[in-house]
Write a protein that holds these residues in place. Structure first.
Motif, short mmCIF file in Angstrom:
data_model
loop_
_atom_site.label_atom_id
_atom_site.label_comp_id
_atom_site.label_asym_id
_atom_site.label_seq_id
_atom_site.Cartn_x
_atom_site.Cartn_y
_atom_site.Cartn_z
N ASP A 360 8.33 2.94 -9.05
CA ASP A 360 7.21 3.48 -7.97
C ASP A 360 5.81 3.15 -8.55
N ASN A 375 4.51 -2.97 -3.22
CA ASN A 375 5.16 -1.66 -3.26
C ASN A 375 6.50 -2.14 -3.26
N SER A 378 8.77 1.44 -1.10
CA SER A 378 8.13 1.91 0.04
C SER A 378 7.52 3.19 0.05
N ARG A 379 7.16 3.65 -1.11
CA ARG A 379 6.51 5.08 -1.12
C ARG A 379 5.08 4.85 -0.59
N GLU A 380 4.71 6.05 -0.34
CA GLU A 380 3.17 6.17 0.52
C GLU A 380 1.99 5.64 -0.49
N LYS A 382 -2.20 4.95 -1.21
CA LYS A 382 -3.38 5.14 -1.04
C LYS A 382 -4.42 4.23 -1.63
N THR A 417 -4.19 5.49 3.78
CA THR A 417 -3.02 5.87 3.31
C THR A 417 -2.00 5.17 4.33
N TYR A 418 -1.03 4.88 3.84
CA TYR A 418 0.04 4.20 4.78
C TYR A 418 1.15 4.00 3.95
N ARG A 419 2.42 4.42 4.78
CA ARG A 419 3.58 4.48 4.03
C ARG A 419 4.54 3.27 4.92
N HIS A 421 7.60 1.43 6.68
CA HIS A 421 8.71 2.05 7.60
C HIS A 421 9.80 1.37 7.34
#
Length: 451
Positions: A360, A375, A378-380, A382, A417-419, A421
């Motif tokens: 992570d 990443n 694919s975790r959220e 910031k 903040t982005y996660r 898809h």
């Protein structure tokens, strides 16, 4: 210019800030290496040319080989490197060294450097090359190949620098005394950096580390390696630990995990490392500050084919492995890094808020007007967009497995903040790309074309 070879920009050298490799005219050299240890021993002329074609087409600009895997070594034509008295065997019709010449020439024609691992560490440890012999052998190699434009010298070979140190020192200094035009490094054993032994050696131009093949927690009763438990996959940490030695030099992970090899190497019941794993190691290392990366595949590094023994439980023929995903996905990293101002790039974890650990863990690199965050899960995320210039930022997501870009829009100078898809259950790793909007637009003025 179309068809231009990299060395047309001048010989390789270390950048002024001691963090990158470049050509003499200032053109960046992002090392994207492929591991071809046994090419001189196992491939004939046609096979070597085919391999080099595929390596070039997949974006590799360096392939590393074991010049000698033993004393003597035998090539695909049954020709030995040495005679029965241990003398270098050069006066034969298309002998061992003629075949090595052919490989170097074919690589040159394709714009590929050859990382010359002069002799594998285990051979030296077994006493098959003394310091006196290293002087003779080093002189032979340097005189034979000093005028080739596409040589990078690699001393060592999966071995600690304090094992037969006099041999390595003699081999390195002999080559350097004759060949003033090519860079030199050292390939250490797993979980070590060459800087541990050679940080102040006059002959070493840049450092490599071998992050190795073990998964988290796989110490295997080995009390000799110098990293904490459960950090075995954290190859990003070797960049900082290498730069802690002075003087600072560029650094590369020269042997990370190999695609298609068992985790830990020695247990056939272990899972095999996959394409997503080799991608993770590549992005982690480069975003941490490495000036390139070296990929490896279990089948390709040993060029397994019927009639030859298989190591590390490999069952795949090397020609089939050339179509495996990891082999063909490394080019997206190289294209991404070269799309932006090169020499201003630095690692910067302050870009990331609320980071994780192990799989992570996000990792960030940036220039003055751009930032990149890898990443794996694919975790959220910031991300502090204020860390780069500009009141507005344009943002993309890049799929690390395909290089495909998705434009996410324009954002204010803020914490984004982005996660990502996810579309399935597999690993869908990628890179968040943010750029100062005054430097680019949606049509990619900064050559942000990954495919």
């Amino acid at each position: 210019m179309a068809g231009q070879n990299p060395w047309d920009h001048g010989r390789l050298e270390v950048s002024q800030d001691q963090r990158f490799l470049q050509h003499a005219d200032g053109t960046p050299f992002f090392w994207l290496g492929e591991t071809a240890w046994l090419m001189p021993e196992r491939l004939n002329r046609e096979e070597a040319s085919y391999y080099l074609d595929k390596a070039r087409d997949a974006g590799y600009n360096m392939t590393q080989v074991q010049v000698l895997n033993d004393v003597p070594s035998m090539n695909a034509y049954g020709q030995p490197s040495h005679d029965k008295q241990g003398n270098l065997l050069t006066k034969v019709d298309y002998g061992y060294w003629d075949h090595m010449d052919y490989i170097i020439n074919q690589a040159e024609q394709r714009g590929i450097y050859v990382g010359m691992v002069c002799i594998w560490g285990g051979v030296v440890k077994a006493g098959k090359l003394s310091a006196d012999q290293a002087k003779t052998y080093g002189g032979f190699l340097a005189n034979r190949y000093k005028d080739c434009p596409n040589i990078i010298w690699i001393i060592g070979g999966d071995i600690q620098g304090d094992v037969k140190a006099d041999v390595w020192e003699t081999l390195a200094t002999t080559i350097k005394s004759i060949d003033k035009n090519h860079l030199m490094t050292y390939h250490p054993r797993g979980r070590y950096t060459s800087a541990k032994w050679w940080s102040r050696a006059a002959w070493i131009d840049f450092h490599t580390f071998q992050s190795g093949h073990r998964r988290y927690g796989q110490r295997m009763n080995d009390k000799s390696y110098p990293i904490p438990d459960h950090t075995e996959e954290d190859n990003w940490m070797y960049v900082d630990s290498t730069w802690a030695y002075k003087p600072m030099k560029p650094v590369i992970d020269d042997e990370p995990i190999y695609e298609g090899i068992p985790k830990g190497l020695h247990d056939p019941s272990e899972d095999l490392w996959q394409a997503c794993d080799v991608r993770r190691y590549a992005y982690w290392s480069v975003f941490a500050g490495s000036c390139g990366h070296t990929y490896g595949h279990n089948a390709i590094m040993q060029f397994y084919k019927p009639g030859y023994p298989s190591a590390y439980y490999n069952k795949k023929v090397w020609t089939e492995a050339l179509d495996d995903p990891g082999f063909n996905q490394m080019k997206y990293l190289k294209r991404l890094i070269l799309a932006f101002p090169y020499f201003e790039r630095v690692p910067d974890q302050s870009v990331i808020l609320e980071n994780g650990t192990q799989y992570d863990r996000l990792i960030a690199t940036r220039g003055n007007g751009y930032l990149l965050v890898y990443n794996y899960t694919s975790r959220e995320m910031k991300i502090d967009l204020r860390k780069i210039s500009g009141d507005k930022k344009k943002v993309w997501w890049m799929d690390a497995s395909t290089g495909r870009l998705t434009y996410l829009g324009q954002y204010d100078n803020e914490v984004l903040t982005y996660r990502p898809h996810k579309t399935g259950t597999d690993i869908e790793d990628g890179v968040l790309i943010a750029i100062d909007a005054s430097n680019t637009n949606k049509n990619n003025q900064w050559n942000l074309i990954i495919n």
